[in-house]
Design a protein around this motif. Structure first.
Motif, PDB file in Angstrom:
ATOM      1  N   PRO A   1      33.263  38.470  38.016  1.00 57.21           N
ATOM      2  CA  PRO A   1      33.881  37.140  38.102  1.00 57.21           C
ATOM      3  C   PRO A   1      35.010  36.953  37.094  1.00 57.21           C
ATOM      4  O   PRO A   1      35.981  36.245  37.365  1.00 57.21           O
ATOM      5  N   LYS A   2      34.901  37.617  35.933  1.00 60.75           N
ATOM      6  CA  LYS A   2      35.977  37.522  34.938  1.00 60.75           C
ATOM      7  C   LYS A   2      37.250  38.190  35.468  1.00 60.75           C
ATOM      8  O   LYS A   2      38.351  37.667  35.300  1.00 60.75           O
ATOM      9  N   ALA A   3      37.087  39.351  36.102  1.00 60.38           N
ATOM     10  CA  ALA A   3      38.245  40.068  36.655  1.00 60.38           C
ATOM     11  C   ALA A   3      38.897  39.261  37.772  1.00 60.38           C
ATOM     12  O   ALA A   3      40.135  39.192  37.870  1.00 60.38           O
ATOM     13  N   LEU A   4      38.077  38.630  38.609  1.00 56.54           N
ATOM     14  CA  LEU A   4      38.618  37.820  39.707  1.00 56.54           C
ATOM     15  C   LEU A   4      39.363  36.606  39.168  1.00 56.54           C
ATOM     16  O   LEU A   4      40.427  36.240  39.677  1.00 56.54           O
ATOM     17  N   GLU A   5      38.808  35.983  38.139  1.00 54.11           N
ATOM     18  CA  GLU A   5      39.463  34.809  37.550  1.00 54.11           C
ATOM     19  C   GLU A   5      40.777  35.209  36.874  1.00 54.11           C
ATOM     20  O   GLU A   5      41.790  34.504  36.989  1.00 54.11           O
ATOM     21  N   LEU A   6      40.768  36.348  36.164  1.00 52.26           N
ATOM     22  CA  LEU A   6      41.996  36.820  35.515  1.00 52.26           C
ATOM     23  C   LEU A   6      43.056  37.159  36.555  1.00 52.26           C
ATOM     24  O   LEU A   6      44.247  36.858  36.368  1.00 52.26           O
ATOM     25  N   SER A   7      42.657  37.767  37.669  1.00 50.27           N
ATOM     26  CA  SER A   7      43.598  38.087  38.746  1.00 50.27           C
ATOM     27  C   SER A   7      44.199  36.819  39.340  1.00 50.27           C
ATOM     28  O   SER A   7      45.401  36.754  39.617  1.00 50.27           O
TER      29      SER A   7
END
Length: 214
Positions: free
Chosen positions: A143-149
């Motif tokens: 979820p962190k990677a998706l939010e950063l993207s």
């Protein structure tokens, strides 16, 4: 058999050892579920993301694991080709699919998915196929990677907007479009400063990503 079924209900894969006549021993193997896994899945579901679990383990083990981490959509005894077919089916239903995997068996589905994410401690082929590789095996990084993207794409759109605004307004004025109307000509020094400020604003907006707390 009762012992084996009891072990499978505890999310363990059972291996039988025996000769031609009888079972001599039973070995139960289980992957330890990280404490953060359930939290990561809950975070994804709260964002409106549907979470599916596909595993080659038997259905009882799959059911037990799914129950522990809060997944309602799961399938057990899935072959590698079946994983890719499942991803393709979701895409045919109009869904954008992100596939997360770490093994050789996941490579076909990773290649089929719209967004493919490999865990950093997975197999080389999974990381080669995936479009994104995480350096950790902690599911909370997803979820962190998706939010950063998401924030990165937003920043790109903002930068494009301001770059176009500067050029749409600045270039015609610098070319003298207002001169026939009121005799105004843009000083070259001001035009150069405006273009420099355009670049500075784009860079500064991009650097805001460093302050994002995920």
């Amino acid at each position: 058999m009762q012992t084996a079924e009891s072990l499978e209900e505890q999310a363990k894969t059972v291996i039988f050892f025996g000769n031609e006549k009888q079972v001599l021993a039973i070995l139960a193997i289980a992957d330890k579920i990280k404490e953060t896994s359930k939290k990561a899945i809950t975070t994804l579901q709260n964002k409106g993301i549907e979470v599916y679990m596909l595993t080659g383990d038997n259905n009882k083990t799959a059911s037990a694991v799914a129950k522990q981490v809060g997944i309602t959509n799961y399938q057990g005894e899935v072959m590698p080709s079946d994983k890719a077919a499942f991803v393709e089916k979701l895409q045919a239903d109009g869904k954008t699919v992100a596939m997360v995997g770490d093994g050789i068996n996941d490579s076909h589905a990773l290649a089929q998915a719209n967004v493919s994410i490999a865990m950093g401690k997975g197999s080389d082929i999974a990381m080669d196929v995936a479009k994104m590789t995480l350096i950790t095996s902690d599911l909370q990084s997803i979820p962190k990677a998706l939010e950063l993207s998401k924030r990165t794409v937003l920043g790109i759109r903002q930068n494009l907007f301001w770059a176009f605004i500067y050029n749409i307004i600045g270039i015609p004025i610098a070319a003298g479009v207002l001169y026939p109307v009121n005799g105004f000509l843009l000083d070259p020094m001001i035009a150069g400063a405006a273009m420099a400020f355009s670049s500075v604003s784009v860079v500064a907006n991009s650097l805001r990503l460093k302050r994002v707390k995920l």
